[in-house]
Design a protein around this motif. Structure first.
Motif, PDB file in Angstrom:
ATOM      1  N   ASN A 176      13.494 -19.896 -13.439  1.00 53.16           N
ATOM      2  CA  ASN A 176      13.227 -21.090 -14.234  1.00 53.16           C
ATOM      3  C   ASN A 176      12.653 -20.683 -15.589  1.00 53.16           C
ATOM      4  O   ASN A 176      12.372 -19.505 -15.841  1.00 53.16           O
ATOM      5  N   THR A 186       9.748 -21.119 -17.046  1.00 49.81           N
ATOM      6  CA  THR A 186       8.420 -20.497 -17.039  1.00 49.81           C
ATOM      7  C   THR A 186       8.499 -19.022 -16.672  1.00 49.81           C
ATOM      8  O   THR A 186       7.860 -18.162 -17.311  1.00 49.81           O
ATOM      9  N   GLU A 234      10.166 -25.936 -21.529  1.00 47.48           N
ATOM     10  CA  GLU A 234      11.515 -26.491 -21.697  1.00 47.48           C
ATOM     11  C   GLU A 234      11.901 -26.564 -23.167  1.00 47.48           C
ATOM     12  O   GLU A 234      13.034 -26.229 -23.543  1.00 47.48           O
TER      13      GLU A 234
END
Length: 228
Positions: free
Chosen positions: A37, A39, A123
């Motif tokens: 992801n 992060t 994001e």
């Protein structure tokens, strides 16, 4: 042999080495977590920021500086026997120098920016990172049109000047054409251009170091004008 010719030969060999190191780094060392992801991806980039910045500096900025030396050395070598083509090739060579150096500077500044931004909004940082990557790829990371044009025109000038081995002339034409075709987004074309450049730079560098430029022949009229 002039100092510039020797410097150009060393620059060409150094660029081949940079290409090899880049292939090794991204092919065998760099293990970016593609499926992680946002992060996790930025945590990886933060942990490896220094090494990635050094790689970007080497394969873009230092490469571009060496390329500038080579462009000028080759212009000096060909201008007497193929002046028009040499000048046109040099223009594209200088433009390529600027694009490559700009790519490295944008890549490193962008890397620091997105790592800092990722602490607050991973994001949004990923969106910025993708945008920066697109700019870098468009300038010179994945689009080799300008570099291809330089090699193609330079090889054409070399044929007219008869300064390099014929096999190197035609190999340069092939590599230059491949670089131009990278305008079509296919990784295989970029890889062929990159691998071909390793051979081309190495071959060219050796020739520049061991074979001095041919002397330009002066016409009898020119000789008489100096005598009289």
């Amino acid at each position: 042999m002039s100092t510039l010719q020797k410097a150009g030969g060393v620059a060409a060999l150094s660029e081949a080495v940079i290409y090899v190191l880049a292939f090794v780094f991204f092919g065998a060392v760099w293990d970016f977590p593609v499926n992680a992801n946002a992060t996790q991806k930025f945590a990886f980039l933060a942990d490896n920021q220094i090494i990635l910045s050094i790689v970007n500096l080497t394969m873009y900025v230092i490469f571009g500086i060496l390329l500038a030396v080579l462009v000028l050395a080759l212009h000096q070598r060909f201008k007497g026997r193929s002046p028009a083509l040499s000048q046109i090739a040099t223009v594209f060579g200088i433009v390529w120098v600027g694009l490559v150096i700009a790519s490295g500077m944008i890549a490193n500044i962008g890397l620091g920016t997105v790592i800092e931004l990722s602490v607050k909004d991973p994001e949004q940082a990923m969106t910025v990172w993708l945008t920066i990557n697109s700019i870098v790829e468009g300038l010179g990371g994945g689009n080799e049109v300008v570099g291809g044009l330089w090699v193609l025109l330079l090889s054409t000038a070399a044929i007219k000047a008869n300064e390099l081995p014929k096999a190197l002339h035609y190999f340069g034409l092939f590599i230059g054409l491949t670089g131009i075709l990278t305008i079509y987004p296919a990784d295989v074309l970029t890889e062929i251009f990159g691998l071909g450049q390793i051979v081309w730079f190495t071959w060219l560098g050796i020739i520049m170091l061991v074979k001095p430029p041919q002397q330009t022949k002066h016409s009898s009229k020119g000789v008489l004008s100096h005598v009289t």
